[in-house]
Design a protein around this motif. Structure first.
Motif, short mmCIF file in Angstrom:
data_model
loop_
_atom_site.label_atom_id
_atom_site.label_comp_id
_atom_site.label_asym_id
_atom_site.label_seq_id
_atom_site.Cartn_x
_atom_site.Cartn_y
_atom_site.Cartn_z
N ASP A 115 -16.99 -21.23 2.89
CA ASP A 115 -16.91 -20.10 1.97
C ASP A 115 -15.44 -19.86 1.65
OD1 ASP A 115 -17.60 -17.81 0.50
OD2 ASP A 115 -17.47 -16.52 2.27
N TYR A 116 -15.15 -19.07 0.62
CA TYR A 116 -13.74 -18.82 0.29
C TYR A 116 -13.27 -17.46 0.80
CZ TYR A 116 -9.25 -18.49 -1.97
OH TYR A 116 -7.91 -18.33 -2.16
N ASP A 117 -13.70 -16.37 0.14
CA ASP A 117 -13.22 -15.04 0.50
C ASP A 117 -13.66 -14.67 1.91
OD1 ASP A 117 -12.07 -13.71 -2.12
OD2 ASP A 117 -13.84 -14.84 -2.70
N GLY A 118 -12.70 -14.30 2.75
CA GLY A 118 -13.02 -13.89 4.10
C GLY A 118 -13.12 -15.05 5.07
N THR A 119 -13.03 -16.27 4.55
CA THR A 119 -13.09 -17.47 5.39
C THR A 119 -11.82 -18.30 5.23
OG1 THR A 119 -15.51 -17.55 5.26
CG2 THR A 119 -14.39 -19.58 5.92
N LEU A 120 -11.51 -18.67 4.00
CA LEU A 120 -10.27 -19.39 3.74
C LEU A 120 -9.15 -18.45 3.33
CD1 LEU A 120 -11.56 -22.53 1.79
CD2 LEU A 120 -11.17 -22.25 4.24
N SER A 121 -9.51 -17.27 2.88
CA SER A 121 -8.51 -16.26 2.51
C SER A 121 -8.95 -14.92 3.09
CB SER A 121 -8.40 -16.14 0.99
OG SER A 121 -9.53 -15.46 0.46
N PRO A 122 -8.01 -14.01 3.32
CA PRO A 122 -8.39 -12.68 3.82
C PRO A 122 -9.05 -11.87 2.72
CG PRO A 122 -6.03 -12.76 3.37
CD PRO A 122 -6.55 -14.17 3.19
N ILE A 123 -9.85 -10.89 3.11
CA ILE A 123 -10.43 -9.97 2.13
C ILE A 123 -9.34 -9.00 1.68
CG2 ILE A 123 -12.10 -8.11 1.78
CD1 ILE A 123 -13.38 -10.85 1.99
N VAL A 124 -9.12 -8.89 0.37
CA VAL A 124 -8.07 -8.03 -0.17
C VAL A 124 -8.68 -7.08 -1.21
CG1 VAL A 124 -6.23 -9.69 0.24
CG2 VAL A 124 -7.49 -9.77 -1.91
N GLU A 125 -7.95 -6.00 -1.51
CA GLU A 125 -8.45 -5.01 -2.46
C GLU A 125 -8.54 -5.57 -3.87
OE1 GLU A 125 -6.22 -1.44 -2.32
OE2 GLU A 125 -6.69 -1.01 -0.22
N PRO A 336 -10.08 -15.49 9.44
CA PRO A 336 -9.78 -16.74 8.75
C PRO A 336 -8.78 -17.64 9.49
CG PRO A 336 -9.90 -14.97 7.16
CD PRO A 336 -10.01 -14.33 8.53
N SER A 337 -7.83 -17.06 10.22
CA SER A 337 -6.86 -17.89 10.93
C SER A 337 -7.55 -18.81 11.94
CB SER A 337 -5.82 -17.02 11.64
OG SER A 337 -6.43 -16.19 12.62
N GLU A 338 -8.65 -18.33 12.52
CA GLU A 338 -9.42 -19.17 13.44
C GLU A 338 -10.17 -20.26 12.69
OE1 GLU A 338 -10.23 -16.09 17.14
OE2 GLU A 338 -11.90 -16.83 15.96
N ALA A 339 -10.60 -19.95 11.48
CA ALA A 339 -11.27 -20.97 10.66
C ALA A 339 -10.29 -22.09 10.34
CB ALA A 339 -11.81 -20.35 9.38
N ARG A 340 -9.02 -21.74 10.14
CA ARG A 340 -8.00 -22.77 9.87
C ARG A 340 -7.87 -23.71 11.07
NH1 ARG A 340 -2.76 -23.08 11.22
NH2 ARG A 340 -2.64 -20.89 11.83
N ILE A 341 -7.84 -23.15 12.28
CA ILE A 341 -7.73 -23.98 13.48
C ILE A 341 -8.95 -24.88 13.60
CG2 ILE A 341 -7.65 -23.93 16.01
CD1 ILE A 341 -6.17 -21.23 15.75
N LEU A 342 -10.14 -24.30 13.34
CA LEU A 342 -11.37 -25.06 13.48
C LEU A 342 -11.47 -26.16 12.44
CD1 LEU A 342 -13.99 -25.24 15.13
CD2 LEU A 342 -15.05 -23.76 13.44
N SER A 343 -10.79 -25.97 11.30
CA SER A 343 -10.87 -26.95 10.22
C SER A 343 -9.95 -28.15 10.45
CB SER A 343 -10.49 -26.28 8.88
OG SER A 343 -11.44 -25.30 8.54
N SER A 344 -9.17 -28.13 11.52
CA SER A 344 -8.25 -29.24 11.77
C SER A 344 -9.02 -30.49 12.20
CB SER A 344 -7.25 -28.87 12.86
OG SER A 344 -6.50 -30.00 13.25
N PRO A 345 -8.92 -31.59 11.45
CA PRO A 345 -9.65 -32.80 11.81
C PRO A 345 -9.17 -33.40 13.12
CG PRO A 345 -8.07 -33.26 10.07
CD PRO A 345 -8.09 -31.77 10.25
N ASN A 346 -7.93 -33.11 13.54
CA ASN A 346 -7.41 -33.65 14.79
C ASN A 346 -8.27 -33.20 15.97
OD1 ASN A 346 -5.29 -34.93 13.52
ND2 ASN A 346 -3.96 -33.15 13.67
N LEU A 347 -8.82 -31.97 15.88
CA LEU A 347 -9.67 -31.48 16.96
C LEU A 347 -10.94 -32.31 17.05
CD1 LEU A 347 -9.31 -27.61 16.52
CD2 LEU A 347 -8.24 -29.07 18.24
N TYR A 348 -11.53 -32.61 15.89
CA TYR A 348 -12.75 -33.41 15.89
C TYR A 348 -12.48 -34.82 16.40
CZ TYR A 348 -15.01 -29.86 12.99
OH TYR A 348 -15.54 -28.69 12.53
#
Length: 358
Positions: A115-125, A336-348
């Motif tokens: 998803d994008y909003d709230g997952t790859l980017s923070p929720i903003v006004e 979202p910062s945790e989603a960034r860590i989880l998205s790292s292919p090096n972990l997989y």
């Protein structure tokens, strides 16, 4: 002063976002939940159309999945910490369960859905300023080098692409009603770069018409804004009754609720879950046991994709949320910062060298 949004979504590319300065009947609680002020509701009910808007608000409240709650009585007081601990046991952190996730991918092709909003980017006004960080973009680009990767969003496809700017991804805008494959050559042998799916194109003239009507009707509302997003339209408060009255004239469109958003969509049976299935089929994994879909999202609309994964008994849904919510996701992340860590292919790759890398 804050801005709240409402979205109306269609299929070939129209999102009309209407924001109104803080005159709202609705306010947002932590975690993106929507609450309704009793005083504001009573004031609206005493005015013209009070019975109609009260009934409409009740139906919207009933259609929105609630945060996880428990009855609190004098004999059964459950603290928020205890509630969260109980929820976390059922939906543990994907980071702490990462080895289990990667073990499940042994001998399989991982496919990432984000998803994008709230997952790859923070929720903003201001939705126009929902930028993803450079670090997040690098992480998504790195993932896409190893695994087919798709962005699945309620926003229009072109808008999401303007934020992400990665040509090697699949993009599914308007809750999956506008899907396009990579514009950059993809190395996945099963992939179809020219994939294009727009299942509700017949509704586009109707949504265009609604957009023009709302433009006219909201001109006199201070702080309001109407944005043409191809597949959707958004609004709150004083706009809510205007939107409801307009939609009453279009039985082929329906009004639903998302995160700080009211959405107008075609009545066809299509959602993020259908988009996930379509993309897996396009990649050649419709009935395959050699694929592990991973879907990360934060919104109620992502639940459709989580449910598909549950029903398939294949892959994992990961909810991004700081508060307990009713969900079909298997795992959770806080932000979202945790989603960034989880998205790292090096972990997989470090934990599972046996996954298929084409």
């Amino acid at each position: 002063m804050t801005n709240q949004n409402v979205v109306v979504s269609d299929a070939k590319g129209l999102a009309i976002a209407v924001a109104v300065a803080n005159q709202s009947l609705f306010s947002s609680a932590p975690g993106g939940c929507i609450t309704i002020s009793r005083n504001k509701l009573q004031r609206l009910e005493t005015g013209g159309g009070g019975a109609r808007i009260s009934a409409w608000v009740d139906s919207m409240r009933a259609s929105s999945p609630p945060r996880t709650t428990k009855s609190i009585t004098s004999s059964n007081l459950i603290s928020q910490d205890e509630e969260k601990s109980s929820w976390t046991l059922r939906h543990p952190s994907a980071l702490s369960m990462f080895e289990q996730i990667t073990n499940a991918s042994k001998g399989k092709q991982i496919v990432m859905f984000l998803d994008y909003d709230g997952t790859l980017s923070p929720i903003v006004e201001d939705p126009d300023r929902a930028y993803m960080s450079n670090e997040m973009r690098k992480a998504v680009r790195a993932v896409a080098r190893y695994f087919p990767t798709a962005i699945v969003s309620g926003r229009c496809r072109d808008k999401v692409y303007s934020f992400v700017r990665l040509a090697e991804l699949y993009y599914a805008g308007s809750h999956g009603m506008d899907i396009k494959g990579p514009s950059k050559c993809s190395k996945y042998k099963n992939g179809n770069e020219s994939v294009l799916c727009q299942p509700a194109t017949e509704f586009l003239p109707m949504v265009d018409e609604v957009y023009k009507i709302l433009l006219e009707k909201t001109k006199s509302i201070p702080g309001s804004r109407v944005e043409h997003n191809k597949f959707c339209i958004s609004s709150w408060a004083a706009l809510a009754e205007q939107v409801r009255l307009v939609i009453n004239e279009y039985p082929k469109l329906r009004l639903t609720q998302g995160r700080k958003v009211l959405e107008i969509r075609p009545t066809i049976k299509w959602d993020k879950g259908k988009a996930l299935e379509f993309l897996l089929e396009s990649l050649g994994y419709a009935n395959s046991n050699e694929v592990l879909p991973v879907y990360i999202g934060d919104d109620r609309t992502d639940e459709d994709a989580f449910k598909v994964l549950r029903e398939r008994g294949q892959g994992f849904g990961i909810l991004v949320s700081k508060v307990p919510k009713e969900t079909s996701a298997s795992y959770s992340l806080q932000e979202p910062s945790e989603a960034r860590i989880l998205s790292s292919p090096n972990l997989y790759l470090s934990l599972n060298d046996a996954c298929f890398i084409n």
